[in-house]
Design a protein around this motif. Sequence first.
Motif, PDB file in Angstrom:
ATOM      1  N   SER A  21      54.501  24.963  11.199  1.00 11.31           N
ATOM      2  CA  SER A  21      55.999  24.855  11.428  1.00 11.31           C
ATOM      3  C   SER A  21      56.786  25.830  10.642  1.00 11.31           C
ATOM      4  CB  SER A  21      56.524  23.368  10.840  1.00 11.31           C
ATOM      5  OG  SER A  21      56.136  23.176   9.449  1.00 11.31           O
ATOM      6  N   TRP A  24      58.501  27.979  13.278  1.00  7.10           N
ATOM      7  CA  TRP A  24      59.552  27.438  14.170  1.00  7.10           C
ATOM      8  C   TRP A  24      60.608  27.169  13.438  1.00  7.10           C
ATOM      9  CZ3 TRP A  24      62.402  23.083  13.503  1.00  7.10           C
ATOM     10  CH2 TRP A  24      63.264  22.397  14.653  1.00  7.10           C
ATOM     11  N   GLU A  28      63.586  28.931  15.373  1.00  3.80           N
ATOM     12  CA  GLU A  28      64.323  28.041  15.998  1.00  3.80           C
ATOM     13  C   GLU A  28      65.329  26.938  15.110  1.00  3.80           C
ATOM     14  OE1 GLU A  28      65.244  28.128  19.032  1.00  3.80           O
ATOM     15  OE2 GLU A  28      63.489  29.626  19.502  1.00  3.80           O
ATOM     16  N   PRO A  38      59.441  20.518  15.208  1.00  5.27           N
ATOM     17  CA  PRO A  38      58.553  20.890  16.341  1.00  5.27           C
ATOM     18  C   PRO A  38      57.825  20.079  16.742  1.00  5.27           C
ATOM     19  CG  PRO A  38      57.771  21.842  14.234  1.00  5.27           C
ATOM     20  CD  PRO A  38      59.048  21.167  13.951  1.00  5.27           C
ATOM     21  N   TYR A  42      53.628  21.973  20.366  1.00  2.90           N
ATOM     22  CA  TYR A  42      53.908  23.382  19.492  1.00  2.90           C
ATOM     23  C   TYR A  42      52.982  23.547  18.430  1.00  2.90           C
ATOM     24  CZ  TYR A  42      56.214  27.137  16.938  1.00  2.90           C
ATOM     25  OH  TYR A  42      56.567  28.177  16.434  1.00  2.90           O
ATOM     26  N   THR A  46      50.005  26.360  18.049  1.00  2.00           N
ATOM     27  CA  THR A  46      50.376  27.604  16.873  1.00  2.00           C
ATOM     28  C   THR A  46      48.841  27.331  15.998  1.00  2.00           C
ATOM     29  OG1 THR A  46      52.591  27.018  16.900  1.00  2.00           O
ATOM     30  CG2 THR A  46      51.591  27.866  14.873  1.00  2.00           C
TER      31      THR A  46
END
Length: 67
Positions: A21, A24, A28, A38, A42, A46
């Motif tokens: 994470s 992310w 984002e 996330p 995702y 990842t």
Amino acid sequence: MYVFFGLVIIGIGCLNLFFPSLGWHMKEGWKVDGDSEPSDTYLTMTRLGGLFALFVGFIVLVTQFFS
């Protein structure tokens, strides 16, 4: 030089594998106001990308030592 690249790729793979994470949140998460996380998809993708990066990094290291 290939040893350095191999170690960098392995480092990125470890980050993706153990802290999926993090990317992310850097890309984002700062855009979202409030609690947002996330998706599980995702995180899974990842982690798979991290495994692939580890594999590529080890191949780069091994081929450098045998060439």
